[in-house]
Motif scaffolding. Structure first.
Motif, short mmCIF file in Angstrom:
data_model
loop_
_atom_site.label_atom_id
_atom_site.label_comp_id
_atom_site.label_asym_id
_atom_site.label_seq_id
_atom_site.Cartn_x
_atom_site.Cartn_y
_atom_site.Cartn_z
N ARG A 68 74.99 -24.37 -18.65
CA ARG A 68 75.48 -23.39 -17.48
C ARG A 68 74.78 -22.19 -17.50
NH1 ARG A 68 79.74 -25.73 -20.22
NH2 ARG A 68 79.93 -23.87 -21.92
N GLU A 69 74.21 -21.59 -18.71
CA GLU A 69 73.63 -20.32 -18.47
C GLU A 69 72.36 -20.38 -17.60
OE1 GLU A 69 71.66 -17.28 -21.82
OE2 GLU A 69 73.38 -18.37 -22.38
N GLN A 70 71.72 -21.44 -17.88
CA GLN A 70 70.46 -21.63 -17.06
C GLN A 70 70.78 -21.84 -15.74
OE1 GLN A 70 67.32 -21.43 -18.28
NE2 GLN A 70 68.17 -21.18 -20.42
N LEU A 71 71.88 -22.48 -15.42
CA LEU A 71 72.21 -22.38 -13.78
C LEU A 71 72.48 -21.05 -13.46
CD1 LEU A 71 74.62 -25.63 -13.80
CD2 LEU A 71 72.23 -25.31 -12.89
N SER A 72 73.34 -20.37 -14.25
CA SER A 72 73.32 -19.06 -13.92
C SER A 72 72.15 -17.95 -13.82
CB SER A 72 74.29 -18.32 -14.88
OG SER A 72 75.75 -18.80 -14.97
N ALA A 73 71.19 -18.36 -14.54
CA ALA A 73 70.08 -17.64 -14.47
C ALA A 73 69.28 -17.82 -13.19
CB ALA A 73 68.98 -17.84 -15.82
N ILE A 74 69.22 -19.31 -12.90
CA ILE A 74 68.54 -19.74 -11.46
C ILE A 74 69.36 -19.22 -10.57
CG2 ILE A 74 68.19 -21.64 -10.19
CD1 ILE A 74 67.81 -23.26 -12.77
N ARG A 75 70.71 -19.11 -10.49
CA ARG A 75 71.50 -18.44 -9.40
C ARG A 75 71.08 -17.07 -9.11
NH1 ARG A 75 77.78 -18.17 -10.12
NH2 ARG A 75 77.11 -16.65 -11.74
N GLU A 76 70.91 -16.12 -10.28
CA GLU A 76 70.75 -14.94 -10.14
C GLU A 76 69.25 -14.50 -9.46
OE1 GLU A 76 72.98 -12.55 -10.24
OE2 GLU A 76 74.49 -13.92 -10.49
N ASP A 77 68.32 -15.45 -10.20
CA ASP A 77 66.81 -15.55 -9.69
C ASP A 77 66.71 -15.81 -8.33
OD1 ASP A 77 66.25 -14.78 -12.47
OD2 ASP A 77 65.41 -16.81 -12.84
N ASP B 170 75.61 -29.80 -11.47
CA ASP B 170 74.56 -29.52 -12.20
C ASP B 170 73.21 -28.86 -11.39
OD1 ASP B 170 73.86 -31.61 -10.62
OD2 ASP B 170 72.99 -32.85 -12.25
N SER B 171 73.85 -28.28 -10.12
CA SER B 171 73.06 -27.73 -9.06
C SER B 171 73.41 -26.32 -8.69
CB SER B 171 72.85 -28.52 -7.87
OG SER B 171 72.32 -29.99 -8.25
N VAL B 172 72.37 -25.57 -8.24
CA VAL B 172 72.79 -24.38 -7.51
C VAL B 172 72.50 -24.55 -6.01
CG1 VAL B 172 72.08 -21.83 -7.31
CG2 VAL B 172 72.03 -22.91 -9.46
N ILE B 173 73.49 -24.18 -5.09
CA ILE B 173 73.71 -24.49 -3.83
C ILE B 173 73.50 -23.03 -3.01
CG2 ILE B 173 74.80 -25.19 -1.87
CD1 ILE B 173 73.98 -27.54 -3.80
N VAL B 174 72.20 -23.12 -2.30
CA VAL B 174 71.85 -21.84 -1.47
C VAL B 174 72.45 -22.17 0.09
CG1 VAL B 174 70.09 -20.15 -0.80
CG2 VAL B 174 70.24 -21.26 -3.29
N ARG B 175 73.20 -21.20 0.54
CA ARG B 175 73.62 -21.50 1.84
C ARG B 175 72.73 -20.27 2.81
NH1 ARG B 175 76.75 -25.67 2.54
NH2 ARG B 175 77.89 -26.18 0.44
N LEU B 176 72.18 -20.28 3.97
CA LEU B 176 71.68 -19.21 4.68
C LEU B 176 72.81 -18.76 5.90
CD1 LEU B 176 68.23 -20.64 4.53
CD2 LEU B 176 69.27 -19.12 3.17
N THR B 177 72.32 -17.67 6.11
CA THR B 177 73.16 -17.16 7.30
C THR B 177 72.20 -17.52 8.69
OG1 THR B 177 73.55 -14.79 6.27
CG2 THR B 177 73.85 -14.93 8.61
N ASP B 178 70.96 -17.85 8.49
CA ASP B 178 70.26 -18.20 9.56
C ASP B 178 69.64 -19.40 9.12
OD1 ASP B 178 68.75 -18.72 11.72
OD2 ASP B 178 67.28 -16.78 11.55
N PRO B 179 70.12 -20.84 9.48
CA PRO B 179 69.43 -21.76 9.22
C PRO B 179 68.09 -22.03 9.55
CG PRO B 179 71.64 -22.26 10.11
CD PRO B 179 71.23 -20.96 10.40
N ALA B 180 67.56 -21.40 10.65
CA ALA B 180 66.22 -21.40 11.08
C ALA B 180 65.18 -21.00 9.87
CB ALA B 180 66.08 -20.75 12.19
N ARG B 181 65.76 -20.03 9.00
CA ARG B 181 64.82 -19.50 7.94
C ARG B 181 64.84 -20.37 6.67
NH1 ARG B 181 64.19 -13.52 6.99
NH2 ARG B 181 62.14 -14.50 6.34
#
Length: 848
Positions: A67-76, A96-107
């Motif tokens: 969990r700490e590693q996932l938190s570190a990946i999220r902050e990084d 077991d994953s960090v999900i990143v969502r973007l305001t502009d999917p084109a990027r």
């Protein structure tokens, strides 16, 4: 034939050096300081069961690490995307994953390129390949970051190394002498602290991560229902219901501390912890306090806000203090933890054992007394049995004990109570070789051979049997060391060392002494005379053992079936090693009132709590069954039982406390079963290779019957079945096969000498020819263990008492079980090779 002077000088030099190295173990440390400086002074280290102290097994919380590693990946990821000016909501942890969502999917492509750069910061793992951070793109344009196995393994290894160092520093900070801190497997740490009788304080010291961070506090802390902006979260305070809205990302970490000490607030006189930062930390602390004057500033320890003072003015000196309603002991412990640094991952206590100093001293006295008594019995037996050559064997035995102590000292091994039992049993087994040699020389002399010929034949023909019997015992010892743990490993080390050294003392040294005597005395015959007025057998006996084969086998089978029944009902009295739970040995100031204690414990709602009075009337053994929950639940039970005991019987001291959680007990059970299984398979393979398959089948079938009887003995007597009991079973496996090898070796020899003799007659002849040495070797092991079995007490009863029983069973099974099974297998083999041919048994029945 005769040893050279150089060989004799080398033997003498080894014995003298070994004696000098072993000598410090026979004197007290006070007297040792008065020894001349050129003499060795190192002593064998004593285990906790002999000198008292605390033993803990700590396990990293791998779930928290992940969990700490996932938190570190999220902050990084959040920081990297912000610097790349790629906007979007705060990354979320999903599974077991960090999900990143973007305001502009084109990027999305730009974001993926930025996130892949995070792998460059990862440390390489073994083989040079970098840890993998798996990155995938979803159909909705989101990006998933999942650490691969190599990534997690790298961080697990790093976390374990850091945890070991932090634990060492914390223990050094409280001043424990000669602590042991070492790695166990891939995620555990063994901690042994001599003289420490309060494991609760040690548990608090080592179990807390002591991760100190400094955070900005949000204004919403005054309104618990307020909606928090991104990057903030609610953290609990020290009081019930208290919480603070603080920024997740700390402004400053505690790893910048250079000093921490306990003190008292000059105004309130309450205990506080004073700290000081390094140069970078002092500058950063000054900048933070300067920018946030008039605002609260949260000091967080292990995810809990312990203080949130308002910054009155900039703090530029790089020093501060933490106040949080501490007791003096808590302030001292926290300052020690802060000085040692934060643990990278929480550590859970999986196993905890404590032995009082008085109990350790009693164990040393008991071990020394029963060990010396066993040694004296064996020395007297060998002297009576073989006269002058018994004295030579005794000299070799004393040298063996001295060299074993020297070996333990040089190896830096730890001597435990089971280790003392290993030395005592080794005394009985070490003279086996001398019995075999002396009996063989007697036999060759009866055949009319000269002194030189009898001496040469006696050693040559006994040597193969000695090697085979020692190898079988060593196989069991190696497996015991492999699968065992703690004090049981100490038994394996002392036992194995004694067996290996006995090949030098009982064979090489005794042979050199005998050969030197022959060279100078030049006798016509080699006299091996007993001090008894008459010998048991002046010639080889001729008992028809095989005529009673069905009685022997039938009796053995009935006893084994009954033993299996006892194993089912009432079953074994499993110790906490296998059942888990709590075991407490308490010494009360006056005779314990067991009725009052039972009534008091019944109110604790702990299920079955067994009380047993043993030794004097003021010593009570308390056993609480394993409670639902993890290891923390078992530790809580131990504290509740001790507190209740003190309430009923004030002034009680706790001589021994053992707490074993469900995970450890399950692992120990599996390891014990595997050890017994692998030992049996190893014996089967070795006997097959050294002899033939039917010898191996006979040995294993007999071994199964011997072991079932020993297990039945445990069930019948109610002796605790624990790790020491597994040591007894494994030792008996080696000893039982050892005893069979003596008979098997003579069978093989007689089959080669008398090819036309029926198998039944060969077996009877072989048993009769080896009967004396089989009885004598069993007698030496029996006499060595007998005092420990009678006077050893509860600490070694699980080993010594079953060993005495097992030695008797193994000696009888060699004659009445192993041999008949061999005969049946031989008959079956003869029929398979020639179906029309009558069996060995049928042919023998026709003899007049």
């Amino acid at each position: 034939m005769f040893p050279s002077r150089w060989k004799l000088a080398a033997f003498a030099l080894i014995i003298v050096i070994g004696g000098l190295i072993a000598a410090p173990n026979l004197v007290s440390p006070d007297r040792l300081t008065k020894w001349p400086g050129w003499l060795p002074r190192q002593q064998v280290s004593l285990g906790l069961d002999l000198r008292g102290g605390s033993h803990l097994v700590l396990e990293m919380d791998l779930g928290a690490l992940a969990r700490e590693q996932l938190s570190a990946i999220r902050e990084d990821a959040r920081t990297a995307l912000r610097e790349a000016r790629i906007s979007g909501p705060t990354p979320a942890i999903v599974g077991d994953s960090v999900i990143v969502r973007l305001t502009d999917p084109a990027r999305a492509a730009d974001a993926e390129r930025v996130l892949r750069a995070l792998q460059a910061d990862a440390a390489p793992v073994a083989g040079g390949s970098p840890p993998t951070l798996l990155i995938s793109r979803g159909v909705d344009g989101s990006i998933a970051l999942r650490p691969g196995s190599a990534w997690l393994e790298a961080r697990q290894g790093t976390a374990l190394e850091q945890s070991l160092e932090v634990v060492r520093r914390r223990i050094d900070a409280i001043g424990v002498a000669e602590p042991t801190v070492q790695q166990l497997g891939q995620d555990r740490i063994l901690v042994q602290l001599p003289g420490v009788q309060d494991p609760g304080a040690i548990r608090q010291l080592l179990g807390s991560t002591a991760k100190l961070t400094f955070h900005q506090v949000h204004a919403a802390s005054a309104r618990a229902t307020a909606r928090l902006p991104a990057g903030y979260a609610w953290f609990p305070g020290t009081s019930p219901g208290e919480s603070y809205a603080i920024e997740r990302e700390p402004m400053l970490q505690g790893d910048r501390l250079t000093q921490a000490s306990a003190g008292f607030d000059q105004q309130t006189q309450q205990p506080i912890v004073q700290f000081r930062f390094d140069s970078y930390g002092a500058k950063r602390f000054a900048d933070i306090t300067r920018a946030h004057v008039g605002e609260p500033f949260a000091i967080v320890l292990d995810g809990k806000v312990i203080s949130a003072p308002v910054i009155r003015e900039p703090i530029t000196g790089g020093a501060g203090q933490i106040s949080g309603n501490f007791s003096t002991a808590e302030a001292s412990s926290l300052s020690a933890m802060l000085r040692a640094g934060a643990l990278p991952v929480p550590l859970k206590v999986m196993e905890e054992r404590t032995v009082g100093a008085d109990l350790g001293a009693d164990a040393i006295r008991m071990g020394a007394t029963t060990g010396v008594a066993g040694l004296l019995l064996v020395l007297a037996f060998m002297t009576v049995l073989y006269g002058r050559w018994g004295l030579v064997a005794n000299l070799a035995l004393l040298v063996n004990v001295a060299l074993t102590l020297a070996g333990l000292t040089l190896l830096g091994a730890t001597l435990t109570l089971p280790g003392i039992a290993g030395i005592v049993l080794g005394i009985g087994l070490a003279v086996d070789a001398n019995v075999l040699i002396n009996e063989r020389i007697r036999e060759e002399t009866r055949k009319g051979k000269s002194a030189l010929a009898a001496f040469d034949a006696g050693f040559k023909r006994a040597y193969a049997t000695i090697v085979d019997s020692n190898v079988t015992t060593l196989i069991a010892t190696v497996l015991l060391f492999w699968f065992g743990s703690g004090p049981v490993r100490g038994f394996a080390v002392t036992m194995g060392l004694g067996i290996v050294i006995s090949m030098f003392t009982a064979v090489s040294v005794v042979r050199a002494i005998m050969a030197t005597w022959l060279r100078y005395r030049k006798p016509k015959y080699f006299p091996v005379e007993s001090l008894l007025p008459m010998r048991l057998w002046t010639t080889a006996p001729a008992y028809p053992f095989m005529r009673a084969r069905f009685v022997g086998l039938g009796t053995s089978l009935v006893l084994s079936v009954l033993s299996i029944g006892l194993f089912v009902q009432p079953g074994l009295n499993y110790g906490v090693d296998f059942s888990g739970g709590v075991l407490i040995e308490a010494r009360t100031p006056e005779r314990a009132d067991l009725g009052e204690l039972r009534e008091s414990f019944s109110r604790l709602d702990l299920g079955e709590v067994a009380l047993q009075e043993f030794g004097d009337s003021s010593t009570v053994l308390v056993r609480a069954e394993r409670q639902p929950g993890d290891e923390e639940a078992q530790l809580a039970v131990a504290e509740r039982v001790k507190a209740d005991f003190l309430k009923v019987m004030p002034g009680t001291t706790f001589e021994r406390v053992e707490v074993v959680g469900p995970k450890i007990s399950g692992e120990l059970t599996d390891a014990g079963m595997l050890a017994v299984l692998f030992a049996s398979l190893a014996m089967f393979v070795y006997i097959w290779v050294r002899f033939e398959w039917h010898f191996a089948v006979g040995a294993i079938a007999t071994l199964a019957l011997d072991i079932t009887k020993t297990v039945g003995f445990f069930a019948l007597t109610g002796i605790e079945f624990n790790l020491t009991a597994i040591a007894a079973l494994l030792t008996l496996i080696g000893y039982s096969v050892n005893d069979k090898v003596v008979v098997y070796d003579r069978m093989r020899e007689n089959i080669r000498l008398h090819r036309d003799m029926p198998l039944r007659e060969i077996i009877d002849r072989s048993i009769n020819e080896t009967l004396a040495r089989s009885l004598y070797t069993s007698a030496t092991a029996f006499l060595a263990m007998l005092p420990m079995a009678v006077w050893g007490g509860a600490a070694v009863s699980s080993f010594a008492v079953p060993m005495v029983f097992g030695i008797v069973v193994a000696a009888s099974s060699s004659v009445f079980i192993a041999a008949p099974i061999m005969l049946m297998l031989g008959d079956w083999r003869a029929r398979q090779q020639d179906p029309g041919r009558e069996s060995f048994t049928e042919a023998y029945e026709k003899l007049p």
